[in-house]
Write an enzyme that holds these catalytic residues in place. Structure first.
Site, PDB file in Angstrom:
ATOM      1  N   GLU A   1       0.826  -1.200   0.000  1.00 21.62           N
ATOM      2  CA  GLU A   1       0.000   0.000   0.000  1.00 21.62           C
ATOM      3  C   GLU A   1       0.863   1.254   0.000  1.00 21.62           C
ATOM      4  O   GLU A   1       0.562   2.226  -0.693  1.00 21.62           O
ATOM      5  CB  GLU A   1      -0.942   0.021   1.202  1.00 21.62           C
ATOM      6  CG  GLU A   1      -1.864   1.210   1.169  1.00 21.62           C
ATOM      7  CD  GLU A   1      -2.983   1.159   2.185  1.00 21.62           C
ATOM      8  OE1 GLU A   1      -3.872   2.023   2.087  1.00 21.62           O
ATOM      9  OE2 GLU A   1      -2.973   0.280   3.059  1.00 21.62           O
ATOM     10  N   ALA A   2       1.950   1.229   0.754  1.00 18.90           N
ATOM     11  CA  ALA A   2       2.842   2.394   0.782  1.00 18.90           C
ATOM     12  C   ALA A   2       3.419   2.667  -0.607  1.00 18.90           C
ATOM     13  O   ALA A   2       3.352   3.799  -1.104  1.00 18.90           O
ATOM     14  CB  ALA A   2       3.964   2.177   1.796  1.00 18.90           C
TER      15      ALA A   2
END
Length: 147
Positions: free
Chosen positions: A69-70
């Site tokens: 997600e980052a």
């Protein structure tokens, strides 16, 4: 002397806004994330398996989701920055294909759709042999940047 205007990654047209540069957050640092590449077309990072394992000695699925997600969000923010905007995640999904017990994983985000309102990126997490461990899809909403 004035600096040249930024261009897109292909060097084609001048960009109105400077590209955002990735800054690691606290969790990214604790997980040992390192940035290898950052552009609108591709963001690549690495993360050690050691320190990111669950109780059975395997790479933690939550660690895969967090780093995926980052990296996908960073890719969206880089794109958004070309329009003077920022991005926030609105949806992420992941499929775990296999795990790892040691070594390092590589996380690569590439765009599926780069719009003016939404972006969608595919994020692949692979092991040192190039085997796919996890596939994520993340959608980000592009918003006005608040100072």
């Amino acid at each position: 002397m004035n600096a040249p205007s930024p261009t897109d990654a292909a060097g084609n047209q001048p960009l109105e806004h400077e590209l955002w540069k990735i800054t690691l957050g606290e969790l990214d640092e604790k997980m040992g994330v390192k940035i290898l590449e950052e552009s609108v077309e591709r963001v690549v990072a690495t993360m050690p398996v050691e320190g990111n394992r669950q109780s059975f000695g395997l790479l933690h699925g939550g660690a895969s989701l967090a780093v995926g997600e980052a990296v996908g969000s960073w890719a969206a923010v880089i794109h958004a920055s070309t329009m003077g905007k920022t991005a926030v995640g609105v949806d992420v999904s992941a499929t775990h294909h296999r795990s790892a017990r040691e070594g390092q994983v590589t996380i690569t985000a590439t765009p599926i759709h780069l719009g003016g309102t939404l972006t969608t990126h595919e994020v692949l997490i692979t092991n040192e042999a190039g085997q796919r461990l996890c596939t994520l899809r993340i959608t980000n909403l592009l918003m006005k940047r608040h100072k």
